[in-house]
Design an enzyme around this catalytic site. Structure first.
Site, short mmCIF file in Angstrom:
data_model
loop_
_atom_site.label_atom_id
_atom_site.label_comp_id
_atom_site.label_asym_id
_atom_site.label_seq_id
_atom_site.Cartn_x
_atom_site.Cartn_y
_atom_site.Cartn_z
N HIS A 142 0.85 -1.20 0.00
CA HIS A 142 0.00 0.00 0.00
C HIS A 142 0.88 1.25 0.00
CE1 HIS A 142 -2.39 -3.27 1.69
NE2 HIS A 142 -3.48 -2.61 1.37
N PRO A 199 -6.15 -5.17 11.34
CA PRO A 199 -7.60 -4.96 11.39
C PRO A 199 -7.89 -3.53 11.84
CG PRO A 199 -6.98 -7.02 12.46
CD PRO A 199 -5.71 -6.29 12.18
N LEU A 200 -8.54 -2.77 11.01
CA LEU A 200 -8.63 -1.33 11.22
C LEU A 200 -9.36 -0.98 12.51
CD1 LEU A 200 -9.31 -0.17 7.56
CD2 LEU A 200 -7.17 -0.11 8.84
N HIS A 219 -4.11 2.97 -3.38
CA HIS A 219 -4.31 2.53 -2.00
C HIS A 219 -3.64 1.18 -1.73
CE1 HIS A 219 -6.32 1.71 1.84
NE2 HIS A 219 -6.51 0.49 1.37
N GLU A 277 -17.42 -4.23 24.71
CA GLU A 277 -16.54 -5.40 24.64
C GLU A 277 -15.47 -5.26 23.57
OE1 GLU A 277 -20.37 -7.04 26.41
OE2 GLU A 277 -19.85 -5.69 24.76
N PHE A 324 -20.09 -13.46 24.73
CA PHE A 324 -19.71 -12.20 24.09
C PHE A 324 -18.25 -12.15 23.70
CE2 PHE A 324 -23.45 -10.59 26.69
CZ PHE A 324 -24.34 -10.81 25.65
N TYR A 366 -17.95 -10.84 20.32
CA TYR A 366 -17.69 -9.41 20.11
C TYR A 366 -16.20 -9.09 20.19
CZ TYR A 366 -22.59 -7.81 20.46
OH TYR A 366 -23.92 -7.54 20.24
N HIS A 386 -20.50 -17.12 33.12
CA HIS A 386 -21.73 -17.62 32.50
C HIS A 386 -21.37 -18.50 31.29
CE1 HIS A 386 -22.91 -14.30 35.02
NE2 HIS A 386 -24.21 -14.59 34.87
N HIS A 405 -27.71 -15.93 25.24
CA HIS A 405 -26.67 -15.74 26.26
C HIS A 405 -25.97 -17.05 26.63
CE1 HIS A 405 -28.27 -11.77 26.54
NE2 HIS A 405 -27.61 -11.47 27.63
N ARG A 451 -21.72 -19.82 36.40
CA ARG A 451 -22.63 -19.01 37.22
C ARG A 451 -23.17 -19.84 38.39
NH1 ARG A 451 -28.29 -18.42 37.42
NH2 ARG A 451 -29.02 -16.31 37.98
#
Length: 725
Positions: free
Chosen positions: A88, A178-179, A325, A473, A500, A503, A524, A536, A583
């Site tokens: 680039h 990773p941007l 680019h 997260e 999660f 995420y 959990h 969940h 949990r």
């Protein structure tokens, strides 16, 4: 018999060894003192009478020399990309003026010791433009980026890979690509500086005093992780964080107007940032200088400097287009660009006058470090205990006996959820490990991650060690990575519900790729959370994270294994650990062991002899209890049964073959695995003749006990399956 109480603060091993001598000389028990990044023979304390390093800073280059330097940066990038036929070139060509001014005139570093503690940190979040960073490191005198390295750009085993990698190239602080991740890493770096400064600086001696600079592009600004991190940076008032926004209006698909028309400066102002706009980033050197000075003078909030540039500056036919680019210019356009910028040199040429000018960084960097070492020697005499703690954080050396703080349990100890047992570990470790710091994504009371003896890290109380990430997260994981790479002895943890991790996957992956010790506390951990339902309830997360290289996925069964998991996580300084915690309450099992967790898998009960049980039950986490109860029933019928806790697959696979055979003998083909997750992958351990009991579907909303019954995770089902083998 109750569980042994966590070691008290009074009885706990000191985070550092005691200060001795009349004036107090800090002495830390280090295995290799020469490895300290703030004390080396090459950077001795500044002799008396020598001017401070700030007075040794070379005079600013004359305008014509600045222009030569900037074009040197541009064409080193152009030539490397052209030789590799990959890369680039556009960003380095446009950001070369910014890069020159920042590195040559403002950034404080020692090129001969990239690990010097009090250096300024630089992050290229727009990592695709890495030839900008490599060219700057080369000119500044870093041994890690020689001319041969530039010529080997993007090649096998090169120290100049296609995106910056901190494990490949000394001088590169974080692995970016990773941007937006690099931007969030920079927030973590700035958080670490503010935290350490608050803890260790004195009114007469500021021993922690450096800036974090980061270059972000349009793509970084579009990614959601940058917004989460920017929001936190503004909330925390990270005044020593300065971000440069390369505003070139081009992304891979073309002009950013097709998808990105927001007022970025207004957004950052709303997030609590100071903002500046340099409208001519191509030739406005004085404007860039003035913006950096203004940013450094803004102490109460981070600064975003929008620098409007032309991507591919100097290319007659491709500048300001997506064509520059992500691909080489092509030989004809390279020659046209040389002609346009009057750069009549062969590829990879660095003019002698440019070399001479940039060489001042070697002497200046050594002087900066020597000056800091002299200051630290004075600090060490006056503030012995603080100096010893800071040494521990800088060096990464663990205090002797630190693991004695972890609690051990007996079968008579009361049942408890492993998330609660985890909180005991966190609070015990924070007492004995000076660099232990972390928090949760708005779930501290549910993840059980609050450090009860320490306050919150906030704008006006940055010495606190509880980080309140809010419901962020994505940002939390990436910020934790930044904390981890700041100093070897900083040990960040971050927490949310296990489901999660989806995420946080990009951040977890970069932890693993970057050899970063981040502890991901994930509670959990299964359908055992109950009524919240399938959104969940993690089922595929265990196996998906086991598939990630250089990552430890641990699922402890009780208190001993939870303590063992934390011991493993702290000792593994070159990879992240993920702890999946329950949990629901679990009993303290008879055969578990803190130390055995380091083996990954081990036998916790067995009534056979000669390493030939009739049946092997293999389980993790809450299902180890089910395996034990089923084994007890089967043994009443005369069968010999071994129960194996396979708390961490990765650690087990690292054991010698002889050990693995002693736990899972190949002759024994009657095997059953029990785990509240997908069965995919368990065939490795149960073999063709064994059976895997798990959940190859999503969960449901119901009480935990009902879910376990309906989905076959019961003692009765294990016994029924065992009778078929």
């Amino acid at each position: 018999m109750a569980a042994a109480a966590p070691t008290s603060a009074a009885a706990a091993p000191s985070p550092v060894s005691s200060c001795v001598g009349g004036g107090g000389v800090a002495r830390l028990l280090l295995r290799s003192p020469a490895r300290l990044p703030f004390a080396s023979a090459a950077t001795a304390a500044r002799p008396r009478g020598r001017p401070p390093a700030t007075a040794l800073r070379a005079a600013r280059a004359a305008p014509d020399l600045v222009e030569q330097s900037v074009n040197t940066i541009r064409f080193l990038a152009v030539d490397a990309v052209e030789k590799a036929q990959s890369g680039h070139p556009g960003l380095p060509m446009g950001c070369a003026p910014l890069g020159h001014v920042l590195f040559d005139e403002f950034l404080r570093f020692n090129p001969k010791n990239p690990a010097w503690f009090d250096r300024d940190r630089f992050v290229l979040s727009a990592g695709h433009g890495c030839m900008l960073q490599y060219a700057l490191l080369h000119l500044a005198g870093y041994d890690s980026v020689t001319m041969d390295d530039l010529k080997a750009f993007r090649q096998w085993r090169s120290r100049t890979p296609g995106h910056p990698e901190n494990f490949e190239t000394p001088g590169v602080e974080v692995t970016t690509g990773p941007l937006g991740q690099g931007f969030a890493n920079a927030v973590g770096l700035a958080l670490a500086e503010k935290h350490l400064a608050a803890r260790f600086n004195k009114t007469d001696l500021e021993i922690v005093d450096h800036y974090t600079y980061v270059i972000v592009g349009d793509g970084c600004q579009m990614e959601g992780v940058s917004h989460e991190a920017a929001s936190l940076a503004g909330h925390w008032g990270l005044g020593k964080l300065i971000a440069f926004y390369d505003d070139n209006h081009i992304s891979i698909d073309g002009d950013t107007d097709i998808a990105f028309t927001e007022d970025v400066l207004a957004r950052y102002e709303a997030l609590g940032w100071h903002t500046i706009w340099v409208q001519n980033g191509n030739t406005g050197y004085d404007d860039i200088r003035a913006a950096i000075k203004e940013a450094k003078g803004t102490k109460d909030k981070p600064t975003l400097i929008k620098v409007t540039t032309t991507i591919g500056f100097g290319s007659p036919n491709k500048a300001n287009t997506y064509k520059v680019h992500g691909s080489a210019l092509g030989s004809k356009e390279v020659e046209a660009t040389r002609s346009n910028l009057r750069w009549l040199h062969k590829p990879f040429h660095v003019p002698d006058e440019v070399k001479r000018h940039w060489s001042h960084h070697i002497a200046e960097g050594a002087a900066l470090e020597a000056e800091w070492n002299a200051k630290f020697a004075e600090y060490e005499k006056k503030y012995c205990q603080e100096a010893a703690e800071l040494k521990s954080i800088i060096s990464g050396e663990l205090p002797s006996g630190w693991d004695n703080a972890l609690t051990t349990y007996s079968p008579e100890s009361p049942p408890d959820a492993t998330r609660n047992l985890s909180q005991q570990c966190l609070n015990s470790l924070a007492i004995v490990l000076p660099g232990f710091i972390g928090g949760s994504a708005d779930l501290a009371s549910s993840n059980m991650t609050l450090l009860k003896m320490f306050g919150d890290f906030q704008r006006d109380s940055p010495e606190g060690r509880n980080i309140r990430f809010g419901v962020r997260e994505h940002g939390m994981g990436a910020i934790s990575n930044g904390i981890a790479v700041h100093s070897p002895g900083l040990i960040p943890y971050c927490a949310t519900f296990f489901v999660f991790t989806d995420y946080m996957r990009a951040a977890i992956r970069l932890s693993a790729l970057s050899d970063s010790r981040v502890i991901f506390v994930m509670t959990h951990d299964s359908i055992g959370l109950g009524e919240d339902g399938p959104t969940h309830q993690p089922v595929e997360q265990l196996f998906s994270l086991r598939a990630m290289p250089n990552t430890l996925m641990l699922r402890p069964a009780d208190g001993n294994e939870t303590s063992g998991a934390y011991k493993v996580a702290v000792l593994n300084s070159k990879r992240p650990s993920i702890l999946a915690l329950s949990r629901q309450k679990l009993p303290q099992l008879k055969g578990t062991s803190v130390d055995a967790v380091s083996k990954g898998g081990y036998t916790i009960s067995d009534n056979s002899s000669g390493n030939k049980p009739d049946l092997i039950l293999i389980a993790t986490g809450s299902e180890v209890e089910i395996a034990e109860k089923a084994a007890d029933e089967l043994r009443k019928d005369g069968r010999t049964v071994r129960v194996v806790s396979l708390v961490c697959w990765e650690l087990f696979e690292e054991q010698p073959e002889k050990y693995k055979e002693s736990v899972l003998p190949s002759e024994v083909t009657s095997r059953i695995s029990i785990e509240a997750g997908v069965t995919f992958g368990w065939e490795k351990y149960v073999g063709q003749k064994g059976r895997a009991i798990g959940i190859d579907r999503f969960g449901a909303s119901a009480p935990a006990g009902k879910l376990y019954q309906e989905l076959g995770l019961t003692v009765e089902n294990v016994i029924a399956v065992a009778k078929t083998l």
